[in-house]
Design a protein around this motif. Structure first.
Motif, PDB file in Angstrom:
ATOM      1  N   VAL A   1       0.833  -1.210   0.000  1.00 39.00           N
ATOM      2  CA  VAL A   1       0.000   0.000   0.000  1.00 39.00           C
ATOM      3  C   VAL A   1       0.867   1.260   0.000  1.00 39.00           C
ATOM      4  CG1 VAL A   1      -1.561   1.367   1.446  1.00 39.00           C
ATOM      5  CG2 VAL A   1      -2.042  -1.050   1.027  1.00 39.00           C
ATOM      6  N   MET A   2       1.903   1.272   0.837  1.00 38.85           N
ATOM      7  CA  MET A   2       2.769   2.445   0.934  1.00 38.85           C
ATOM      8  C   MET A   2       3.536   2.687  -0.361  1.00 38.85           C
ATOM      9  SD  MET A   2       2.475   3.942   3.916  1.00 38.85           S
ATOM     10  CE  MET A   2       3.996   4.818   4.294  1.00 38.85           C
ATOM     11  N   ALA A   3       4.101   1.614  -0.932  1.00 40.25           N
ATOM     12  CA  ALA A   3       4.877   1.747  -2.167  1.00 40.25           C
ATOM     13  C   ALA A   3       4.004   2.270  -3.297  1.00 40.25           C
ATOM     14  CB  ALA A   3       5.501   0.410  -2.554  1.00 40.25           C
ATOM     15  N   PHE A   4       2.806   1.720  -3.421  1.00 35.31           N
ATOM     16  CA  PHE A   4       1.921   2.137  -4.505  1.00 35.31           C
ATOM     17  C   PHE A   4       1.470   3.575  -4.319  1.00 35.31           C
ATOM     18  CE2 PHE A   4      -2.094   2.622  -6.718  1.00 35.31           C
ATOM     19  CZ  PHE A   4      -1.791   2.100  -7.964  1.00 35.31           C
ATOM     20  N   PHE A   5       1.142   3.950  -3.083  1.00 36.03           N
ATOM     21  CA  PHE A   5       0.669   5.315  -2.833  1.00 36.03           C
ATOM     22  C   PHE A   5       1.717   6.346  -3.232  1.00 36.03           C
ATOM     23  CE2 PHE A   5       0.612   9.080  -0.136  1.00 36.03           C
ATOM     24  CZ  PHE A   5      -0.667   9.561  -0.367  1.00 36.03           C
ATOM     25  N   HIS A   6       2.940   6.160  -2.762  1.00 32.23           N
ATOM     26  CA  HIS A   6       3.966   7.171  -3.006  1.00 32.23           C
ATOM     27  C   HIS A   6       4.397   7.203  -4.470  1.00 32.23           C
ATOM     28  CE1 HIS A   6       4.529   8.633   1.035  1.00 32.23           C
ATOM     29  NE2 HIS A   6       4.462   7.393   1.485  1.00 32.23           N
TER      30      HIS A   6
ATOM     31  N   VAL B   1       6.437  12.530  -2.179  1.00 30.91           N
ATOM     32  CA  VAL B   1       6.027  12.852  -0.811  1.00 30.91           C
ATOM     33  C   VAL B   1       6.474  11.786   0.194  1.00 30.91           C
ATOM     34  CG1 VAL B   1       4.105  14.358  -1.456  1.00 30.91           C
ATOM     35  CG2 VAL B   1       3.663  11.917  -1.126  1.00 30.91           C
ATOM     36  N   ILE B   2       7.617  11.162  -0.083  1.00 30.43           N
ATOM     37  CA  ILE B   2       8.172  10.185   0.868  1.00 30.43           C
ATOM     38  C   ILE B   2       8.609  10.902   2.135  1.00 30.43           C
ATOM     39  CG2 ILE B   2      10.033   8.535   1.281  1.00 30.43           C
ATOM     40  CD1 ILE B   2      10.014   7.930  -1.705  1.00 30.43           C
ATOM     41  N   ASN B   3       9.335  11.990   1.948  1.00 30.62           N
ATOM     42  CA  ASN B   3       9.777  12.797   3.089  1.00 30.62           C
ATOM     43  C   ASN B   3       8.875  14.015   3.214  1.00 30.62           C
ATOM     44  OD1 ASN B   3      10.705  13.771   0.662  1.00 30.62           O
ATOM     45  ND2 ASN B   3      12.584  14.627   1.505  1.00 30.62           N
TER      46      ASN B   3
ATOM     47  N   ASN C   1      -1.877  21.157  -6.946  1.00 37.92           N
ATOM     48  CA  ASN C   1      -0.467  21.298  -6.601  1.00 37.92           C
ATOM     49  C   ASN C   1      -0.276  20.776  -5.185  1.00 37.92           C
ATOM     50  OD1 ASN C   1       2.216  22.511  -5.906  1.00 37.92           O
ATOM     51  ND2 ASN C   1       1.942  23.498  -7.893  1.00 37.92           N
ATOM     52  N   HIS C   2       0.878  20.169  -4.928  1.00 42.89           N
ATOM     53  CA  HIS C   2       1.155  19.688  -3.580  1.00 42.89           C
ATOM     54  C   HIS C   2       1.307  20.828  -2.587  1.00 42.89           C
ATOM     55  CE1 HIS C   2       2.653  15.510  -4.981  1.00 42.89           C
ATOM     56  NE2 HIS C   2       1.496  15.395  -4.381  1.00 42.89           N
ATOM     57  N   LEU C   3       1.667  22.015  -3.080  1.00 44.30           N
ATOM     58  CA  LEU C   3       1.871  23.172  -2.219  1.00 44.30           C
ATOM     59  C   LEU C   3       0.706  24.138  -2.371  1.00 44.30           C
ATOM     60  CD1 LEU C   3       5.650  23.867  -2.980  1.00 44.30           C
ATOM     61  CD2 LEU C   3       4.687  22.528  -1.086  1.00 44.30           C
ATOM     62  N   ILE C   4       0.311  24.750  -1.269  1.00 43.20           N
ATOM     63  CA  ILE C   4      -0.742  25.763  -1.333  1.00 43.20           C
ATOM     64  C   ILE C   4      -0.225  26.958  -2.122  1.00 43.20           C
ATOM     65  CG2 ILE C   4      -2.140  27.361   0.015  1.00 43.20           C
ATOM     66  CD1 ILE C   4      -2.183  25.329   2.251  1.00 43.20           C
ATOM     67  N   GLN C   5      -0.989  27.384  -3.122  1.00 40.89           N
ATOM     68  CA  GLN C   5      -0.557  28.472  -3.992  1.00 40.89           C
ATOM     69  C   GLN C   5      -0.990  29.824  -3.434  1.00 40.89           C
ATOM     70  OE1 GLN C   5       1.359  27.582  -7.048  1.00 40.89           O
ATOM     71  NE2 GLN C   5       1.398  25.977  -5.475  1.00 40.89           N
TER      72      GLN C   5
ATOM     73  N   SER D   1       7.245  15.331   5.641  1.00 39.07           N
ATOM     74  CA  SER D   1       7.586  16.200   6.771  1.00 39.07           C
ATOM     75  C   SER D   1       8.199  15.337   7.861  1.00 39.07           C
ATOM     76  CB  SER D   1       6.329  16.903   7.297  1.00 39.07           C
ATOM     77  OG  SER D   1       5.427  15.947   7.836  1.00 39.07           O
ATOM     78  N   PRO D   2       8.915  15.942   8.806  1.00 42.29           N
ATOM     79  CA  PRO D   2       9.446  15.154   9.924  1.00 42.29           C
ATOM     80  C   PRO D   2       8.338  14.439  10.703  1.00 42.29           C
ATOM     81  CG  PRO D   2      10.485  17.310   9.834  1.00 42.29           C
ATOM     82  CD  PRO D   2       9.374  17.338   8.837  1.00 42.29           C
ATOM     83  N   GLN D   3       7.181  15.104  10.807  1.00 42.37           N
ATOM     84  CA  GLN D   3       6.059  14.502  11.530  1.00 42.37           C
ATOM     85  C   GLN D   3       5.548  13.257  10.804  1.00 42.37           C
ATOM     86  OE1 GLN D   3       6.354  17.668  10.673  1.00 42.37           O
ATOM     87  NE2 GLN D   3       6.139  18.943  12.507  1.00 42.37           N
ATOM     88  N   TYR D   4       5.563  13.299   9.483  1.00 38.92           N
ATOM     89  CA  TYR D   4       5.101  12.155   8.686  1.00 38.92           C
ATOM     90  C   TYR D   4       6.033  10.959   8.885  1.00 38.92           C
ATOM     91  CZ  TYR D   4       3.490   9.572   4.542  1.00 38.92           C
ATOM     92  OH  TYR D   4       2.999   8.599   3.694  1.00 38.92           O
ATOM     93  N   ILE D   5       7.329  11.209   8.853  1.00 35.15           N
ATOM     94  CA  ILE D   5       8.310  10.137   9.070  1.00 35.15           C
ATOM     95  C   ILE D   5       8.183   9.574  10.484  1.00 35.15           C
ATOM     96  CG2 ILE D   5      10.752   9.552   9.124  1.00 35.15           C
ATOM     97  CD1 ILE D   5       9.697  10.161   6.330  1.00 35.15           C
ATOM     98  N   THR D   6       8.031  10.459  11.460  1.00 37.31           N
ATOM     99  CA  THR D   6       7.890  10.021  12.854  1.00 37.31           C
ATOM    100  C   THR D   6       6.646   9.149  13.023  1.00 37.31           C
ATOM    101  OG1 THR D   6       8.983  12.023  13.658  1.00 37.31           O
ATOM    102  CG2 THR D   6       7.635  10.802  15.230  1.00 37.31           C
TER     103      THR D   6
END
Length: 283
Positions: free
Chosen positions: A100-105, A126-128, A187-191, A130-135
């Motif tokens: 699931v993780m591999a396919f999503f990213h 979006v693998i990295n 977009n992944h970032l808020i414009q 944010s630090p919170q996501y990795i944690t």
């Protein structure tokens, strides 16, 4: 027509997946060893070789960062299938999680490469995130393996894990449909600046929810923990994801109100955000 970055990612992903899968499962098929640890070691060595070759081939070129991430995700997908099929019963759920993780990213990168080829880059996986996501991810792994060690039966409630898988698949489909429906507006970032091609999308899944991509990701993240049968992380992920998207949606809606004014106000009155108890930002 896929852009160069997507083509490189596709080649790296599928080549690494097939190489690792063929070598690993040939060993299983011909019964070179019956030890799960030895077979896992073969997979690990193969993955290491594949990533080194990818690094040597692409190093020094712009696509290297994309190729190495795609190759890594291809390896994770192959290893996830292996764990799901031949690992001890109380560990097999983690294989489904890896798939699931591999396919999503990977699909996240491909989707943004289709709708926004000018902005696609190594961060589009979006693998990295944010630090919170990795944690959060590491915390869920720790919970899974501690519980599987002390309470192996707890990780063998297959029907409940399948419910989590269904939630993940539904969330994934909703998010990717939202990305493709929004097209160049996504977009992944808020414009912060409105471009000439920015339009207010209210059709398709956007007629169901104002933020279908966030709704999909919200439920996908919770689904990963139901899939792993992680009771503590189900609660933690629900709260953390809700707080994250509450803030994110409020910030984004401020910009959308600036971009589209009364049209967005009318849209807010007709369609909900899609995440429970999140109203968004209203004037």
């Amino acid at each position: 027509m896929a852009c160069l970055q997507v083509k490189i990612a596709l080649k790296s992903f599928f080549l690494s997946f097939f190489i690792v899968t063929i070598i690993g499962f040939l060993q299983i098929y011909y019964n070179f060893t019956n030890s799960f640890a030895n077979v896992a070691g073969t997979f690990a060595c193969t993955i290491f070789v594949v990533l080194v070759i990818t690094k040597l081939y692409f190093q020094g070129y712009y696509p290297f960062q994309i190729a190495i991430r795609a190759a890594f995700l291809g390896c994770v997908l192959s290893l996830g299938i292996f764990v799901k099929l031949v690992a001890p019963p109380h560990i097999q759920l983690f294989g489904g999680y890896m798939i699931v993780m591999a396919f999503f990213h990977f699909s996240e990168f491909v989707a943004i490469g289709i709708v926004q080829p000018k902005f696609v880059n190594k961060d589009s996986f979006v693998i990295n995130h944010s630090p919170q996501y990795i944690t959060a991810a590491v915390t869920s792994w720790v919970e899974f393996f501690i519980e599987s060690y002390f309470f192996p039966g707890m990780k063998q409630v297959e029907w409940l894990s399948n419910v989590g898988l269904l939630i993940c698949v539904s969330g994934e489909l909703l998010r990717k449909t939202a990305m493709l429906t929004a097209g160049s507006n996504f977009n992944h970032l808020i414009q912060c600046e409105k471009f000439s091609n920015h339009t207010l999308v209210t059709t398709g899944v956007y007629s169901w929810f104002r933020h279908p991509s966030y709704v999909g990701w919200f439920y996908w993240s919770i689904g990963t923990q139901v899939l792993l049968l992680n009771p503590l992380c189900v609660l933690a992920y629900t709260l953390a994801s809700w707080l994250f998207f509450k803030t994110r949606i409020e910030i984004e809606e401020i910009t959308l109100l600036n971009f589209f004014g009364q049209n967005y106000c009318d849209y807010q009155e007709k369609v909900s955000t899609g995440i429970p108890f999140i109203e968004g930002y209203k004037i």
